[in-house]
Write a protein that holds these residues in place. Structure first.
Motif, PDB file in Angstrom:
ATOM      1  N   LEU A 211      36.776  56.208  56.206  1.00 53.13           N
ATOM      2  CA  LEU A 211      37.947  55.534  55.772  1.00 53.13           C
ATOM      3  C   LEU A 211      38.705  56.052  57.351  1.00 53.13           C
ATOM      4  O   LEU A 211      40.006  55.388  57.048  1.00 53.13           O
ATOM      5  CB  LEU A 211      38.353  56.887  55.018  1.00 53.13           C
ATOM      6  N   ASP A 217      38.468  45.000  56.186  1.00 57.96           N
ATOM      7  CA  ASP A 217      37.813  45.029  54.786  1.00 57.96           C
ATOM      8  C   ASP A 217      36.059  44.575  54.956  1.00 57.96           C
ATOM      9  O   ASP A 217      35.560  44.818  54.012  1.00 57.96           O
ATOM     10  CB  ASP A 217      38.596  44.280  53.636  1.00 57.96           C
ATOM     11  N   LEU A 224      35.079  52.842  50.278  1.00 55.67           N
ATOM     12  CA  LEU A 224      35.621  52.665  50.641  1.00 55.67           C
ATOM     13  C   LEU A 224      35.999  51.680  49.332  1.00 55.67           C
ATOM     14  O   LEU A 224      37.518  51.565  48.857  1.00 55.67           O
ATOM     15  CB  LEU A 224      36.423  52.396  51.625  1.00 55.67           C
ATOM     16  N   MET A 227      37.321  52.847  46.476  1.00 53.48           N
ATOM     17  CA  MET A 227      38.922  53.873  45.893  1.00 53.48           C
ATOM     18  C   MET A 227      39.845  52.078  45.684  1.00 53.48           C
ATOM     19  O   MET A 227      40.638  52.633  45.057  1.00 53.48           O
ATOM     20  CB  MET A 227      39.144  53.913  47.725  1.00 53.48           C
ATOM     21  N   LYS A 228      39.084  51.631  46.703  1.00 50.89           N
ATOM     22  CA  LYS A 228      40.220  49.994  45.898  1.00 50.89           C
ATOM     23  C   LYS A 228      40.507  49.834  44.635  1.00 50.89           C
ATOM     24  O   LYS A 228      41.248  49.066  43.837  1.00 50.89           O
ATOM     25  CB  LYS A 228      39.871  48.534  46.810  1.00 50.89           C
ATOM     26  N   TYR A 229      39.473  49.854  44.365  1.00 50.10           N
ATOM     27  CA  TYR A 229      39.131  49.829  42.772  1.00 50.10           C
ATOM     28  C   TYR A 229      40.285  50.877  41.953  1.00 50.10           C
ATOM     29  O   TYR A 229      40.720  50.743  41.271  1.00 50.10           O
ATOM     30  CB  TYR A 229      38.156  49.168  42.280  1.00 50.10           C
ATOM     31  N   THR A 230      39.948  52.419  42.129  1.00 53.60           N
ATOM     32  CA  THR A 230      40.566  53.257  41.927  1.00 53.60           C
ATOM     33  C   THR A 230      41.938  53.091  42.016  1.00 53.60           C
ATOM     34  O   THR A 230      42.850  53.884  40.928  1.00 53.60           O
ATOM     35  CB  THR A 230      39.277  54.337  41.887  1.00 53.60           C
ATOM     36  N   SER A 231      42.245  53.261  43.060  1.00 52.23           N
ATOM     37  CA  SER A 231      43.869  53.033  43.000  1.00 52.23           C
ATOM     38  C   SER A 231      44.214  52.440  42.494  1.00 52.23           C
ATOM     39  O   SER A 231      45.955  52.800  41.578  1.00 52.23           O
ATOM     40  CB  SER A 231      43.959  52.232  44.165  1.00 52.23           C
ATOM     41  N   ASN A 232      43.572  51.581  41.775  1.00 51.00           N
ATOM     42  CA  ASN A 232      44.728  51.007  40.656  1.00 51.00           C
ATOM     43  C   ASN A 232      43.610  50.527  39.057  1.00 51.00           C
ATOM     44  O   ASN A 232      43.125  49.780  38.936  1.00 51.00           O
ATOM     45  CB  ASN A 232      45.262  49.491  40.367  1.00 51.00           C
ATOM     46  N   ILE A 233      43.554  51.928  38.816  1.00 53.21           N
ATOM     47  CA  ILE A 233      42.496  51.869  37.838  1.00 53.21           C
ATOM     48  C   ILE A 233      42.845  51.287  35.926  1.00 53.21           C
ATOM     49  O   ILE A 233      41.219  50.125  36.201  1.00 53.21           O
ATOM     50  CB  ILE A 233      42.063  53.208  37.110  1.00 53.21           C
ATOM     51  N   ASN A 236      41.735  47.434  37.232  1.00 48.51           N
ATOM     52  CA  ASN A 236      40.328  47.628  37.868  1.00 48.51           C
ATOM     53  C   ASN A 236      39.112  47.914  37.238  1.00 48.51           C
ATOM     54  O   ASN A 236      38.687  48.200  38.445  1.00 48.51           O
ATOM     55  CB  ASN A 236      40.011  47.363  39.248  1.00 48.51           C
ATOM     56  N   ALA A 240      35.258  48.868  38.884  1.00 41.70           N
ATOM     57  CA  ALA A 240      35.561  50.170  39.197  1.00 41.70           C
ATOM     58  C   ALA A 240      33.960  49.964  38.801  1.00 41.70           C
ATOM     59  O   ALA A 240      32.707  51.290  39.602  1.00 41.70           O
ATOM     60  CB  ALA A 240      36.482  51.532  39.172  1.00 41.70           C
TER      61      ALA A 240
END
Length: 273
Positions: A211, A217, A224, A227-233, A236, A240
């Motif tokens: 991180l 990317d 990492l 995390m991109k997916y789980t930031s807007n679970i 996504n 995720a």
């Protein structure tokens, strides 16, 4: 009688813990083959349809293969560097007697007590000055620096080897590097395997170091990407779940095939005669 009761209680606790772990992993994999809408609206029910679209999407749309490649390269490179560094240091500490030997061993012991996060600022500056930001090489160097536990395990192993092995090799004309590379290191292979398996978990799942050091990317690791997916679970959920399964499977396979070697290696490096 009391000893047998304690063992029974321990087995029951371990059984429930293992059962819970298997259930969570199975539930994760099961939901990864469902559509996002089905997971959100029918979470605990039987799937209305099975689908591998989530796996297709993360590879086709998000280039998840690049994240896998970065994680694999970092893992392999870090393990190679870690084994070479720790084995050479441990060989010197275990086979020879010199001034400040105890102090050096204490230094590595102290290294087990402080997390890497405490030194992340100087680590960041060093990697930046070396021009290794956004490079898997920078992460490899940082991860390979965690040699405290491998050094202590291997030092104890080398110290307990019969001195006659070293003396016989010397009489036959072998040099120090030949003795280390062809005789001592192969003897330590059970410990080396256990070190690689146990350490690989921390390297594969490490989130903090990539991180800080990886911003592009195309070089980001699997944690990492997750995390991109789980930031807007909610948006996504399917991605995720699929990426989490792909992140978990390699470690599970490694432990399934090498768990016995891990126990043997730790026992060989931890028992002092």
């Amino acid at each position: 009688m009391f000893q047998s009761e304690r063992q029974y209680i321990s087995r029951v606790i371990l059984f429930f813990y293992c059962s819970l772990t298997v259930f969570v992993l199975g539930y994760l994999m099961w939901n990864s083959f469902r559509t996002k809408q089905d997971v959100l609206t029918n979470t605990l029910g039987w799937p209305k349809e099975w689908s591998i679209q989530a796996y297709i999407n993360i590879f086709k749309t998000d280039n998840f293969q690049l994240n896998i490649f970065s994680s694999v390269v970092i893992l392999i490179g870090s393990l190679i560097l870690l084994v070479l560094l720790s084995s050479m240091v441990a060989y010197g500490l275990g086979m020879y007697t010199f001034r400040f030997k105890k102090g050096i061993q204490f230094y590595f012991l102290m290294g087990m007590m402080f997390p890497m996060q405490l030194g992340i600022v100087p680590i960041f500056l060093i990697i930046k000055n070396m021009g290794l930001m956004n490079s898997v090489w920078g992460v490899m160097l940082v991860m390979a620096a965690g040699i405290s536990t491998p050094v202590l395990l291997l030092t104890n192993f080398f110290a307990n080897l019969p001195r006659s092995l070293y003396e016989s090799a010397k009489i036959d004309g072998a040099g120090e590097w030949t003795i280390f590379w062809r005789i001592m290191l192969p003897l330590a292979s059970p410990i080396v395997v256990s070190i690689c398996i146990v350490t690989s978990v921390g390297i594969w799942n490490n989130f903090f170091v990539p991180l800080v050091l990886l911003q592009n990317d195309d070089v980001k690791t699997i944690p990492l990407a997750i995390m991109k997916y789980t930031s807007n679970i909610m948006m996504n959920m399917d991605s995720a779940l699929a990426s989490s399964v792909l992140a978990t499977i390699p470690i599970l396979i490694a432990f399934f095939f090498f768990s016995k070697r891990v126990i043997e290696g730790v026992a060989a490096g931890g028992v002092k005669e």
